[in-house]
Every structure is written in structure tokens, then in C-alpha cells.
Design a protein around this motif. Sequence first.
Motif, mmCIF file in Angstrom:
data_model
loop_
_atom_site.group_PDB
_atom_site.id
_atom_site.type_symbol
_atom_site.label_atom_id
_atom_site.label_comp_id
_atom_site.label_asym_id
_atom_site.label_seq_id
_atom_site.Cartn_x
_atom_site.Cartn_y
_atom_site.Cartn_z
ATOM 1 N N MET A 194 0.852 -1.168 0.000
ATOM 2 C CA MET A 194 0.000 0.000 0.000
ATOM 3 C C MET A 194 0.899 1.232 0.000
ATOM 4 O O MET A 194 1.850 1.313 0.756
ATOM 5 N N CYS A 195 0.621 2.197 -0.820
ATOM 6 C CA CYS A 195 1.447 3.390 -0.878
ATOM 7 C C CYS A 195 1.135 4.304 0.302
ATOM 8 O O CYS A 195 0.041 4.334 0.818
ATOM 9 N N LYS A 196 2.138 5.035 0.717
ATOM 10 C CA LYS A 196 1.960 5.979 1.807
ATOM 11 C C LYS A 196 1.578 7.328 1.223
ATOM 12 O O LYS A 196 2.214 7.811 0.294
ATOM 13 N N PRO A 197 0.538 7.970 1.782
ATOM 14 C CA PRO A 197 0.107 9.245 1.226
ATOM 15 C C PRO A 197 1.090 10.380 1.476
ATOM 16 O O PRO A 197 1.126 11.326 0.748
ATOM 17 N N GLU B 227 4.915 7.728 12.930
ATOM 18 C CA GLU B 227 3.795 8.137 13.788
ATOM 19 C C GLU B 227 2.584 8.540 12.947
ATOM 20 O O GLU B 227 1.452 8.161 13.249
ATOM 21 N N LEU B 228 2.817 9.302 11.900
ATOM 22 C CA LEU B 228 1.741 9.713 10.994
ATOM 23 C C LEU B 228 1.082 8.483 10.368
ATOM 24 O O LEU B 228 -0.146 8.394 10.300
ATOM 25 N N ASP B 229 1.894 7.529 9.976
ATOM 26 C CA ASP B 229 1.382 6.317 9.363
ATOM 27 C C ASP B 229 0.511 5.526 10.336
ATOM 28 O O ASP B 229 -0.605 5.120 10.001
ATOM 29 N N ARG B 230 0.985 5.327 11.564
ATOM 30 C CA ARG B 230 0.217 4.567 12.566
ATOM 31 C C ARG B 230 -1.081 5.283 12.926
ATOM 32 O O ARG B 230 -2.146 4.668 13.016
ATOM 33 N N ARG C 136 -5.175 4.025 12.114
ATOM 34 C CA ARG C 136 -6.283 3.908 13.074
ATOM 35 C C ARG C 136 -7.509 4.692 12.593
ATOM 36 O O ARG C 136 -8.636 4.194 12.646
ATOM 37 N N VAL C 137 -7.285 5.908 12.132
ATOM 38 C CA VAL C 137 -8.394 6.737 11.650
ATOM 39 C C VAL C 137 -8.998 6.117 10.384
ATOM 40 O O VAL C 137 -10.223 6.090 10.226
ATOM 41 N N ALA C 138 -8.168 5.574 9.515
ATOM 42 C CA ALA C 138 -8.671 4.937 8.290
ATOM 43 C C ALA C 138 -9.596 3.768 8.629
ATOM 44 O O ALA C 138 -10.646 3.605 8.002
ATOM 45 N N ARG C 139 -9.242 2.985 9.622
ATOM 46 C CA ARG C 139 -10.103 1.866 10.018
ATOM 47 C C ARG C 139 -11.454 2.370 10.534
ATOM 48 O O ARG C 139 -12.487 1.766 10.273
ATOM 49 N N MET C 140 -11.466 3.472 11.265
ATOM 50 C CA MET C 140 -12.733 4.033 11.734
ATOM 51 C C MET C 140 -13.563 4.532 10.552
ATOM 52 O O MET C 140 -14.786 4.374 10.540
ATOM 53 N N LEU C 141 -12.912 5.120 9.556
ATOM 54 C CA LEU C 141 -13.630 5.573 8.364
ATOM 55 C C LEU C 141 -14.221 4.393 7.597
ATOM 56 O O LEU C 141 -15.346 4.463 7.107
ATOM 57 N N LEU C 142 -13.475 3.299 7.506
ATOM 58 C CA LEU C 142 -13.989 2.103 6.836
ATOM 59 C C LEU C 142 -15.208 1.556 7.577
ATOM 60 O O LEU C 142 -16.184 1.142 6.951
ATOM 61 N N THR C 143 -15.167 1.593 8.900
ATOM 62 C CA THR C 143 -16.314 1.151 9.698
ATOM 63 C C THR C 143 -17.523 2.046 9.451
ATOM 64 O O THR C 143 -18.656 1.576 9.396
ATOM 65 N N ALA D 88 -4.459 11.823 5.284
ATOM 66 C CA ALA D 88 -3.710 10.588 5.008
ATOM 67 C C ALA D 88 -4.621 9.375 5.160
ATOM 68 O O ALA D 88 -4.579 8.441 4.348
ATOM 69 N N ALA D 89 -5.474 9.380 6.185
ATOM 70 C CA ALA D 89 -6.392 8.259 6.417
ATOM 71 C C ALA D 89 -7.391 8.116 5.274
ATOM 72 O O ALA D 89 -7.673 7.004 4.825
ATOM 73 N N ILE D 90 -7.909 9.225 4.796
ATOM 74 C CA ILE D 90 -8.869 9.201 3.683
ATOM 75 C C ILE D 90 -8.214 8.580 2.452
ATOM 76 O O ILE D 90 -8.786 7.706 1.802
ATOM 77 N N VAL D 91 -7.018 9.008 2.148
ATOM 78 C CA VAL D 91 -6.299 8.482 0.986
ATOM 79 C C VAL D 91 -6.080 6.976 1.136
ATOM 80 O O VAL D 91 -6.236 6.220 0.179
ATOM 81 N N LYS D 92 -5.769 6.528 2.332
ATOM 82 C CA LYS D 92 -5.539 5.096 2.571
ATOM 83 C C LYS D 92 -6.789 4.262 2.319
ATOM 84 O O LYS D 92 -6.682 3.110 1.924
ATOM 85 N N THR D 93 -7.957 4.814 2.543
ATOM 86 C CA THR D 93 -9.192 4.056 2.310
ATOM 87 C C THR D 93 -9.562 4.011 0.833
ATOM 88 O O THR D 93 -10.451 3.264 0.444
ATOM 89 N N GLY D 94 -8.902 4.823 0.022
ATOM 90 C CA GLY D 94 -9.253 4.921 -1.392
ATOM 91 C C GLY D 94 -10.319 5.965 -1.660
ATOM 92 O O GLY D 94 -10.700 6.191 -2.802
ATOM 93 N N ALA D 95 -10.819 6.583 -0.600
ATOM 94 C CA ALA D 95 -11.816 7.640 -0.749
ATOM 95 C C ALA D 95 -11.129 8.930 -1.212
ATOM 96 O O ALA D 95 -9.904 9.007 -1.278
ATOM 97 N N THR D 96 -11.935 9.935 -1.497
ATOM 98 C CA THR D 96 -11.428 11.217 -1.978
ATOM 99 C C THR D 96 -11.712 12.305 -0.960
ATOM 100 O O THR D 96 -12.865 12.478 -0.556
#
Length: 130
Positions: free
Chosen positions: A1-4, A20-23, A27-34, A58-66
Amino acid sequence: MCKPFESPATTDDTTLNTAELDRWSNRVARMLLTLGARPGTRIAIAEVPRLEAMVCRAAIVKTGATPVPLTTETALARADYGITTKAGRDLITDPARWLVLDDRSTLLGYLTGSDAPLSEAEIDPARKAS
């Protein structure tokens, strides 16, 4: 997975290194997916402190959302979901589902969630993990 983001997130009084930003964003990305975020959904960030806004982007980008910039009311109307704070939520009247960062249930989810990198199966549950 690419880092934003490949560089640290910095505000006047705080710096997060890349790890730290990545970790934090994992966590925030997982909450967004939920919440329901998926590739193709649009997520607004409103009334969030600068450092948290960097993590949320960064979390939004990780989920694939915009990420949807909040410059006008029409931008809010185009958002499927949003991220804000309690004070910000009181100012927003649109019907989107919001992740309120300083809400007790959000904090509990954050503290108990995994900070491991997201898997493809988490991001796109319809796709089988290889």
C-alpha cells in the motif's frame, strides 16, 4: 500500500514523524472504513485542528476515498462522509455521516483499534485477499 505522505506532519507545537503519521492515520482509516468509507466515496474534513487534518487526509487516501475540500456549501453537499470535532459538528447542518474526533466513542475506537497497515481486504472487502 502506498503511503500518502513521505515527510513528517508538523504544526507550531507538534511534529509527527513518518512512522507516527502512518500509525495514527491507519487507526483513523479503520474508523472511516467502519463508517462506510470505500474507494470512490467523498469525505470532507471540517473544523479540525491542523495536525489532525493532516492525519485525516492521510487516512482518507488510505481508504481509497477522496478528500473533499470544504470551501463552499456545495462541497458539503457532495460529501458522503465527514470528519470533524464536537465544536465543528455543531456548525455543520448537512446530512452526511460524520466521524467526530473528540467524541468518546471515537476516542475509544481509536485507542482500541489497530495501527497496523491496512490490507487490501479491509479496503475492498469484495476483493479476496491474495
